[in-house]
Write a protein that holds these residues in place. Structure first.
Motif, PDB file in Angstrom:
ATOM      1  N   GLN A   1      32.117  22.919 -10.766  1.00 51.91           N
ATOM      2  CA  GLN A   1      32.419  23.945  -9.772  1.00 51.91           C
ATOM      3  C   GLN A   1      32.060  25.307 -10.356  1.00 51.91           C
ATOM      4  OE1 GLN A   1      33.391  23.350  -6.679  1.00 51.91           O
ATOM      5  NE2 GLN A   1      33.730  21.141  -6.933  1.00 51.91           N
ATOM      6  N   LEU A   2      31.458  26.149  -9.525  1.00 57.12           N
ATOM      7  CA  LEU A   2      31.116  27.505  -9.927  1.00 57.12           C
ATOM      8  C   LEU A   2      31.511  28.452  -8.809  1.00 57.12           C
ATOM      9  CD1 LEU A   2      29.748  29.572 -11.820  1.00 57.12           C
ATOM     10  CD2 LEU A   2      27.573  29.012 -10.684  1.00 57.12           C
ATOM     11  N   GLU A   3      32.435  29.352  -9.120  1.00 56.26           N
ATOM     12  CA  GLU A   3      32.873  30.314  -8.121  1.00 56.26           C
ATOM     13  C   GLU A   3      33.343  31.587  -8.812  1.00 56.26           C
ATOM     14  OE1 GLU A   3      35.865  30.583  -4.228  1.00 56.26           O
ATOM     15  OE2 GLU A   3      35.744  28.742  -5.411  1.00 56.26           O
ATOM     16  N   ASN A   4      32.840  32.703  -8.338  1.00 58.97           N
ATOM     17  CA  ASN A   4      33.223  34.013  -8.889  1.00 58.97           C
ATOM     18  C   ASN A   4      33.057  34.058 -10.404  1.00 58.97           C
ATOM     19  OD1 ASN A   4      33.956  34.939  -6.312  1.00 58.97           O
ATOM     20  ND2 ASN A   4      36.010  34.058  -6.530  1.00 58.97           N
ATOM     21  N   ASN A   5      31.907  33.541 -10.866  1.00 56.65           N
ATOM     22  CA  ASN A   5      31.567  33.553 -12.298  1.00 56.65           C
ATOM     23  C   ASN A   5      32.483  32.684 -13.154  1.00 56.65           C
ATOM     24  OD1 ASN A   5      29.201  35.005 -12.393  1.00 56.65           O
ATOM     25  ND2 ASN A   5      30.183  36.980 -12.773  1.00 56.65           N
TER      26      ASN A   5
ATOM     27  N   ARG B   1      29.053  16.447  -0.606  1.00 55.17           N
ATOM     28  CA  ARG B   1      28.710  17.761  -1.150  1.00 55.17           C
ATOM     29  C   ARG B   1      27.206  18.015  -1.093  1.00 55.17           C
ATOM     30  NH1 ARG B   1      30.771  19.830  -7.116  1.00 55.17           N
ATOM     31  NH2 ARG B   1      29.920  21.967  -6.974  1.00 55.17           N
TER      32      ARG B   1
ATOM     33  N   ASN C   1      23.036  25.536  -7.737  1.00 56.25           N
ATOM     34  CA  ASN C   1      23.880  26.696  -8.081  1.00 56.25           C
ATOM     35  C   ASN C   1      23.818  27.813  -7.042  1.00 56.25           C
ATOM     36  OD1 ASN C   1      21.459  28.080  -8.538  1.00 56.25           O
ATOM     37  ND2 ASN C   1      21.566  27.852 -10.772  1.00 56.25           N
ATOM     38  N   LYS C   2      23.062  27.592  -5.957  1.00 52.61           N
ATOM     39  CA  LYS C   2      22.967  28.546  -4.852  1.00 52.61           C
ATOM     40  C   LYS C   2      22.544  29.938  -5.332  1.00 52.61           C
ATOM     41  CE  LYS C   2      26.513  26.043  -2.258  1.00 52.61           C
ATOM     42  NZ  LYS C   2      27.824  26.118  -1.538  1.00 52.61           N
TER      43      LYS C   2
ATOM     44  N   GLU D   1      22.984  31.345  -8.344  1.00 55.36           N
ATOM     45  CA  GLU D   1      23.929  32.065  -9.211  1.00 55.36           C
ATOM     46  C   GLU D   1      23.474  32.192 -10.664  1.00 55.36           C
ATOM     47  OE1 GLU D   1      26.748  33.769  -8.540  1.00 55.36           O
ATOM     48  OE2 GLU D   1      26.160  33.505  -6.453  1.00 55.36           O
TER      49      GLU D   1
END
Length: 822
Positions: free
Chosen positions: A763-767, A654, A745-746, A748
């Motif tokens: 994991q962080l995706e779509n808030n 990752r 966090n790219k 975010e």
């Protein structure tokens, strides 16, 4: 022009400044290359060739002395030919964009006067925002003309390139050798040596790197060839006798009568000289580069090795310059710089051989398929079939009995698991029982009495500096057609071939001359095959095995196309599951890693957790730094262990894209307490930190970091402030180890800024933020322009506009849904 257009042009200039400056063009009889760091001028005035200027734009300093010696010098038709002679008519130049983002310029010249019919091509490569220039020469005759390279006063005389530098400091020359064999660890190491140079003095260095210090700069020179530095590790007598029945003793050469001296391995030299305030550095042939009276061909060409020249400020470090050169500028094959976690079957075969099974006979379709499935549980990306898959050495087709369905089911299974299919070859070996051996007796390397020498595994070998190289190339292409994308090339030793009638001399040359020419040309031929295979399929990568003494491909030339398999067992042996073997292997990256990219090395560890060592975690962490390999009998691991290893590799994979090509930061030797290896992209907050300690100890660790880009840290508790992170590394026993993986966090704007326990996944995706907790933890989460609207898991301890703190029990997941604040 409208104001809007002017504004757009100004923006374009500032954003593309380096691109605008990184180009070359002709101005009259001068070629000018310019980028953000330097300006170079090549002059072709009056039918001569010279490096007129190398100008450092940052320091506003000229490097080239006014009284510069000729750029090149060699003997043709028994006369000394100089670049300063008015015989080089410039015809044209061509530009080519390189796969490594550089630009290559090819300058074409034809000879005048007595040298009419002689052609020369000068290749020069430049790179954006870099001072490095990479170059070589090719010479060619026109049909019907006779040009020969000659010796001068009994010695080779080919000097290129040569640069005379403005210098205000006398002395201070550093030589970096990279191929010193050390018996204690059964592998090669670098050697850094310091030299002095006084007025009217000269100095010859092997290199392949040398660095000289001027009043304003450090100037680095390199050449790209391959050879061991010294005779260490070679046969102690002219004719050896390999121990029959001992697998590891069957690695050398039996029957080679050549007397082995250090000088046998020195083909090219850095030649330094000092005259007043001018220091001159040249690359010079000293052995094997050509025969006296060797014809310059009309249907091919005579070529030099690639050389490079670069400079930095006198107070800058040379290591990043070398690192970038080896990672990018030396190669047009970026695929070769990608790292994969791999498995190799050889140690599994060795383990089963100890239990009475045939060393190669165990490599059956059934067993390989099972091992592929085991490797898939570990998240392995590259699977390498080692010695035993083939019908016989030199017969590179699948064994008819062990692999009745050939490679198809094995490659299909690998692809099902998204693995790259790899395979082992011993390029020069040939079994005397097979037809190919009988078809080409003229290729078999022999003693002076005609008896074939005996090489690895007690087999004879073909001479690769000749037509056999084309046959081997076709063998490899057939394997590529079947799906192979990775090759391990083994046992390419210094065989000292004196065969005549091939491409390194005939009976008009002495045995010594043929051997020297063979050894000089060997890396050219091997690297050419590597290049042709890359052209045939750009996904193919080749690693060259350097795990024994006498391996002659250690050097910079093979790194143009491939990588190195560097060490088998170090100071230990097969079947050692302890930390001792792993430490000895780590000395390679510890010694080379300051300037060699980690991506250039592979080696394999045992992932087994065998008592009393219980070194599984230690060994896995070792291969996360570099090497990235595993071997041994995977059947000895439990499914839980294999899956657990797979989870660790998933974390490493990752962060890998973000630390690809980044230098490893460390400052202690193997066995220190502690010993920390940091590979982090601080700007994007991705990376890994691996630690070992020879004794029980603690270390307060701090790393500067752009915390706004951090999502969180896996596997270790931590705290942070807006510009750094802190961890308390607690090594609880001797040979303890830790790892921590930084996840960004790219952009975010959500960060877990601290955790009192270990986090297993984030994991962080779509808030939607999901935190998997490995141990009881209190986590603090900071966010901007968002607010949490739903929290599942954990107990909220505190909350304000921009932060929320929660406590979670071991293995209790936390899920937080955010919404953006308009």
């Amino acid at each position: 022009m409208k104001l809007k257009n002017i504004f757009l042009l100004i923006i374009l200039f500032f954003y593309c400044d380096n691109d605008i400056l990184a180009n070359g063009h002709m101005a009259g009889k001068e070629f000018i290359y310019e980028n953000a760091r330097m300006r170079q001028v090549l002059s072709f005035k009056n039918n001569t060739i010279s490096v007129q200027s190398v100008f450092d734009k940052k320091k506003q300093k000229e490097l080239i002395a006014e009284n510069a010696l000729p750029y090149f010098e060699f003997q043709i038709n028994k006369e000394t030919v100089l670049s300063s002679m008015p015989i080089w008519e410039f015809i044209k130049y061509e530009e080519r964009s390189l796969a490594n983002q550089g630009l290559e310029y090819i300058f074409y010249f034809k000879g005048k006067g007595a040298y009419k019919g002689l052609k020369m091509e000068l290749y020069r490569q430049y790179f954006q925002n870099s001072t490095l220039t990479r170059e070589k020469i090719q010479l060619k005759s026109t049909k019907g003309h006779n040009f020969q390279l000659n010796k001068k006063e009994g010695k080779l005389h080919f000097i290129y390139p040569r640069l005379s530098l403005n210098n205000n400091i006398k002395g201070s020359i550093q030589e970096i050798q990279i191929a010193n064999y050390q018996h204690w660890n059964h592998t090669f190491y670098p050697s850094i040596r310091n030299h002095t140079l006084t007025d009217s003095d000269e100095l010859l260095l092997k290199g392949p790197f040398s660095v000289t210090y001027t009043g304003n700069h450090k100037v680095m020179s390199t050449y790209e060839h391959a050879s061991q530095d010294e005779a260490k590790g070679f046969r102690l007598s002219a004719v050896t006798s390999m121990k029959k029945g001992n697998i590891d003793a069957s690695q050398g050469v039996e029957g080679d009568e050549t007397e082995i001296k250090d000088e046998n391995f020195w083909f090219i030299a850095h030649h330094y000289s000092q005259s007043g305030n001018t220091r001159t550095i040249a690359i010079e042939l000293i052995r094997g580069g050509y025969f006296d009276n060797e014809k310059i061909p009309y249907d091919s060409y005579y070529e030099t090795v690639w050389n490079s020249f670069s400079f930095i400020g006198k107070d800058e470090k040379i290591e990043p310059l070398i690192h970038h050169y080896l990672f990018s500028q030396i190669t047009e094959h970026p695929k070769s710089r990608e790292s994969y976690f791999y498995y190799n079957t050889w140690a599994m075969q060795r383990e089963l051989n100890k239990k009475g099974y045939d060393l190669r006979g165990v490599l059956t379709e059934e067993r390989i398929l099972r091992e592929i499935d085991y490797a898939a549980q570990m998240n392995i990306e590259l699977f390498v079939l080692d010695d035993g898959w083939e019908e016989a050495l030199g017969i590179w087709t699948p064994h008819q009995k062990r692999l009745p369905n050939k490679l198809t089911p094995l490659i299909n299974r690998m692809k099902e698991h998204n693995m790259i299919p790899g395979i082992w070859l011993s390029p020069m070996a040939i079994d005397s029982l097979f037809k190919r051996y009988r078809q080409h007796p003229e290729w078999i390397i022999r003693r002076s009495d005609g008896v074939p020498i005996v090489a690895q595994w007690g087999k004879t070998v073909f001479d690769i500096v000749g037509p056999f190289s084309d046959l081997f190339l076709e063998d490899c292409k057939k394997l590529i057609d079947q799906g192979i994308r990775f090759f391990k090339w083994d046992a390419m030793n210094t065989f000292n071939s004196s065969l005549s009638g091939l491409n390194h001399g005939d009976k008009s040359h002495t045995k010594k001359e043929r051997i020297e020419r063979y050894n000089y040309l060997f890396p050219f031929y091997v690297t050419r095959i590597m290049k042709e295979l890359r052209k045939y399929n750009n996904d193919v990568v080749i690693e060259v095995d350097l795990t024994e003494p006498e391996r002659c491909m250690i050097g910079l030339m093979p790194l143009q196309e491939g990588i190195f398999f560097f060490i088998n067992n170090g100071a230990s042996a097969y079947g050692d599951y302890s930390t001792y073997r792993t430490k000895s292997m780590r000395t390679v990256i510890n010694d080379y890693g300051h300037f060699f990219p980690k991506e250039l090395f592979t080696y394999a560890v045992y992932p087994h957790d065998v008592a009393p060592y219980c070194a599984q975690h230690y060994n896995i962490n070792n291969t996360l730094i570099a090497g990235h390999g595993f071997w041994g009998d995977l059947n000895q691991l439990t499914p839980k262990e294999r899956i657990g290893i797979g989870k660790t590799l998933a974390k490493a994979k990752r962060v890998r894209p973000y630390i690809h090509g980044i230098m490893t930061d460390y400052d202690v030797n193997v066995g220190a307490s502690p010993e920390i290896y940091t590979q982090v992209d601080s700007m994007h907050a991705f990376g890994q930190i691996i630690g070992f300690s020879g004794s029980k100890t603690r270390l307060p660790y701090k790393l500067d970091l752009n915390r706004s880009q951090l999502l969180g840290i896996l596997n270790h508790p931590y705290t942070s402030n807006h510009k750094s992170i802190s961890m308390d590394f607690n090594f609880k026993k001797p040979d303890d180890t830790i790892n921590a993986f930084l996840i960004g966090n790219k952009g975010e704007k959500i960060s877990i800024i601290s955790s009192t326990g270990q986090l297993d996944d984030i994991q962080l995706e779509n808030n939607l933020l999901i935190i998997k907790v490995a141990s009881a933890s209190t986590v603090c989460i900071k966010y901007e322009d968002k607010k949490p609207i739903k929290v599942i898991g954990g107990n909220v301890r505190s909350q304000n506009v921009n932060e929320i703190t929660l406590y979670s029990k071991e293995s209790e997941d936390i899920s937080i849904t955010f919404e953006n604040i308009p």
